[in-house]
Design a protein around this motif. Structure first.
Motif, mmCIF file in Angstrom:
data_model
loop_
_atom_site.group_PDB
_atom_site.id
_atom_site.type_symbol
_atom_site.label_atom_id
_atom_site.label_comp_id
_atom_site.label_asym_id
_atom_site.label_seq_id
_atom_site.Cartn_x
_atom_site.Cartn_y
_atom_site.Cartn_z
ATOM 1 N N UNK A 84 0.815 -1.218 0.000
ATOM 2 C CA UNK A 84 0.000 0.000 0.000
ATOM 3 C C UNK A 84 0.845 1.263 0.000
ATOM 4 N N UNK A 85 2.018 1.194 0.641
ATOM 5 C CA UNK A 85 2.906 2.361 0.704
ATOM 6 C C UNK A 85 4.330 1.896 0.465
ATOM 7 N N UNK A 86 5.210 2.775 -0.057
ATOM 8 C CA UNK A 86 6.610 2.396 -0.236
ATOM 9 C C UNK A 86 7.303 2.270 1.107
ATOM 10 N N UNK A 114 5.384 4.688 9.325
ATOM 11 C CA UNK A 114 4.226 4.121 8.635
ATOM 12 C C UNK A 114 4.388 2.625 8.399
ATOM 13 N N UNK A 115 5.615 2.202 8.227
ATOM 14 C CA UNK A 115 5.879 0.779 7.988
ATOM 15 C C UNK A 115 5.474 -0.035 9.210
ATOM 16 N N UNK A 116 5.880 0.458 10.373
ATOM 17 C CA UNK A 116 5.552 -0.241 11.614
ATOM 18 C C UNK A 116 4.043 -0.222 11.843
ATOM 19 N N UNK A 164 12.637 -5.545 9.169
ATOM 20 C CA UNK A 164 12.843 -5.565 7.720
ATOM 21 C C UNK A 164 12.596 -6.946 7.140
ATOM 22 N N UNK A 165 12.923 -7.986 7.889
ATOM 23 C CA UNK A 165 12.714 -9.348 7.386
ATOM 24 C C UNK A 165 11.246 -9.632 7.087
ATOM 25 N N UNK A 166 10.361 -9.087 7.909
ATOM 26 C CA UNK A 166 8.929 -9.294 7.661
ATOM 27 C C UNK A 166 8.515 -8.691 6.328
ATOM 28 N N UNK A 167 9.105 -7.560 5.985
ATOM 29 C CA UNK A 167 8.814 -6.938 4.690
ATOM 30 C C UNK A 167 9.373 -7.780 3.557
ATOM 31 N N UNK A 168 10.619 -8.235 3.715
ATOM 32 C CA UNK A 168 11.244 -9.037 2.672
ATOM 33 C C UNK A 168 10.476 -10.308 2.379
ATOM 34 N N UNK A 169 10.063 -11.012 3.423
ATOM 35 C CA UNK A 169 9.318 -12.265 3.226
ATOM 36 C C UNK A 169 7.969 -12.006 2.576
ATOM 37 N N UNK A 170 7.310 -10.936 2.994
ATOM 38 C CA UNK A 170 6.008 -10.627 2.408
ATOM 39 C C UNK A 170 6.149 -10.211 0.950
#
Length: 620
Positions: A378-380, A446-448, A455-461
């Motif tokens: 949804x967001x960068x 905003x990421x949190x 960061x790993x949660x973002x990478x896996x997703x």
């Protein structure tokens, strides 16, 4: 049969280097120590004793080198619940300090990785370097990922005012690059993105680690198009990508496919498609300056003024007979009386060389990467991501369809995205290994707030979403879009990490080999890793008289960590070995798992009689 004790340590690189030196120069060792004066004599002219010789050093380099060579007793714990397609995928996503993880991969992936891409911290002053603790890297890892401290500090800024601005960055990069080199195949290559803050220092340490002769080139990537001013009237719009080969003599890069659209075969030449080529050359002599008579018209042809034929008279006859030179029956006064053919089949390569400026086009800029992530989320989430197209092309240029690609600063997992995209397009089965420190994300970002804690949660997703998107768009139902997640941790085996401050308690703990809270699956994968098998090998479970045996790699490694083991287990292993017939065969048991000492002896002898090598019987 000799029993091998598994120590739980990664390979001791320093000891292996000394052993190699002892094999080459046994005469320079006296009572187990190296006589450097004698070694200098043996090496002769290859020794430089000049104190003012060229040398690149910094404060802490020696410690950084020792850190790369220090064995690790850590392990990687499987995390099936965060993985995708665990039972079928060949891809890995590893969470942890990449220094420690690289050590753990040394035995299983030594010389197996075709390509490494990394996008390390650029050392701008606002980013960070890993604060490696030279005495306890696992403890340090737990601290910087917030597993012990509650201060939320996972990264360390490196301002120029620190007094160790370049030193800290060099100490972070040096041991990691040394370990990474070990993983490269002989025809492998590493790509490193960097900007002008550390590009000069990166060149120097890479020259040392990989050898200056293995520098393969530099690629320029355009990062932005908007104008800016650094304060001195200069607008920086690019960053660098350094290329180093494991062995440049074995490296072959493949650029864009050559355009053969102007090739055809109008005369049905048995040599295939051709186009007209230039038969002349800039230089030559009497042997390459002569007339060529057209047999149909009798008219002669000579090379153009100041040039020569690109062949001799003897070669001319060979070319005429093979059809490479074809004479015309009808042609104008200004035309040459023959055609000099260039055959498609004679092209040395179907691809062009890789252009060092291929990435200066706008579609390789950061803003395109931001847009790419925005379409998945949804967001960068990242300020300076790399477009997957950029890494896609690097993989395409340097790998074949079954190669392994490693990224140990994987960030948002752009490299995994690129691997899946290329596999979908060319039918490849490339495998990736992503390594990333699980850096906690600031709570007010905003990421949190979107639910991602590190960061790993973002990478896996990203891998999950990108994989499904690619699969849908390409219709490739058999595409491997899964990944196995492993997480760095201390060993699962108590005796591999004794409490030196309370040795009595540690010794009593040996009765139960496992650390509290660890599962049998944790132990099995630690054994697989420490025995040198790849983490993606198939693992199957068998039951022999109510005792569980794990078969890894289709019987290459059999593991039994049960209690009260009887001879029935060895009989079951032998039957399984005869059925699977693996090329290699190793077995591992829990040392205190046998019902009695005599049972242990009988099990060992049964397996030996069935063909198990003496050194392949291992206990933990």
């Amino acid at each position: 049969m000799t029993e091998t004790k598994l120590t739980g340590l990664t390979p001791d690189i320093a000891e292996e280097n000394i052993a190699a030196l002892k094999t080459l120069f046994p005469d320079v060792f006296e009572e187990g120590k190296i006589d450097f004066d004698k070694l200098k004599q043996v090496l002769g002219d290859y020794v430089d004793d000049d104190k003012e010789r060229y040398n690149f050093t910094w404060n802490g380099k020696g410690k950084a080198l020792r850190l790369a060579q220090t064995p690790s007793s850590a392990t990687l714990r499987p995390c099936v619940e965060e993985s995708k397609n665990w039972d079928t995928t060949d891809n890995l996503y590893i969470e942890g300090d990449n220094l420690e993880v690289l050590k753990l991969l040394q035995k299983s992936y030594y010389g197996k990785v075709k390509m490494i891409y990394i996008d390390p911290p650029y050392n701008t002053g606002n980013d960070f370097v890993y604060k490696d603790n030279f005495s306890d890297t696992i403890g340090n890892y737990e601290k910087i990922t917030g597993q012990i401290d509650n201060d939320g500090k996972s990264i360390f800024s490196n301002p120029e005012t620190s007094g160790r601005f370049h030193t800290d960055w060099l100490n972070m990069m040096y041991p990691r690059l040394r370990l990474a080199r070990n993983l490269l195949s002989e025809d492998g290559i590493i790509f490193i993105s960097i900007d002008d803050n550390e590009v000069a220092n990166l060149r120097k340490i890479c020259d040392e680690v990989f050898g200056f002769q293995n520098f393969a080139g530099e690629i320029i990537r355009k990062t932005k198009s908007m104008t800016g001013d650094s304060g001195i009237g200069f607008n920086l719009q690019h960053e660098n990508l350094l290329l180093y080969a494991k062995n440049v003599n074995h490296l072959i890069l493949k650029g864009e496919e050559k355009d053969f659209s102007n090739y055809s075969n109008p005369d049905n030449d048995p040599n295939g498609d051709w186009c007209t080529g230039d038969p002349s050359a800039k230089s030559g002599g009497k042997s390459t300056y002569f007339e060529i008579i057209n047999p149909y018209t009798g008219k002669p042809d000579y090379p153009p003024n100041g040039r020569y034929w690109a062949f001799s008279k003897e070669t001319l006859q060979t070319y005429i007979q093979s059809g490479k030179i074809s004479f015309k029956k009808n042609y104008s006064e200004n035309e040459r009386g023959f055609i000099f053919k260039r055959y498609k089949k004679d092209s040395s390569s179907m691809t062009n060389p890789v252009n060092s400026l291929f990435a200066i086009e706008n579609n390789y800029m950061n803003q395109n990467a931001t847009t790419e992530l925005s379409r998945l989320f949804d967001v960068p989430y990242f300020s300076y991501p790399k477009p997957s197209l950029f890494i896609y092309n690097l993989i395409k240029f340097s790998t074949n369809k079954k190669d392994i690609i490693l990224d140990f600063f994987s960030g948002s997992a752009t490299t995994a995205h690129a691997v899946m995209q290329l596999n979908a397009e060319d039918g490849g089965n490339r495998k990736y290994i992503m390594i990333q420190l699980p850096e906690p994300i600031l709570a007010d970002s905003n990421i949190h707030k979107a639910g991602y804690k590190n960061i790993c949660e973002i990478g896996k997703e990203r891998i999950r979403r990108a994989g499904e998107k690619i699969k849908t768009e390409t219709g490739k139902d058999d595409l491997d879009i899964g990944f196995k997640v492993f997480k760095l941790d201390s060993s699962n085996i108590r005796k591999w990490q004794p409490d030196t401050e309370n040795l009595k308690m540690s010794l009593s703990d040996f009765v139960d080999n496992y650390v509290e809270g660890r599962t049998e699956q944790d132990v099995v994968y630690e054994i697989i890793l420490k025995m040198g098998l790849e983490l993606t090998v198939p693992v199957e479970e068998y039951d022999f008289n109510s005792k569980k045996v794990y078969s890894a790699g289709f019987g290459a490694l059999m593991i039994c960590v049960d209690d009260d083991i009887t001879e029935d287990v060895s009989k079951g292993m032998i039957e399984l070995h005869q059925k699977l017939q693996p090329e290699v065969w190793k077995v591992v048991f829990k040392d205190n798992g046998f019902a009695t000492d005599s049972v242990k002896t009988n099990v060992r002898e049964n397996l030996k009689t069935a063909g198990l090598a003496e050194e392949s019987f291992t206990t933990i």
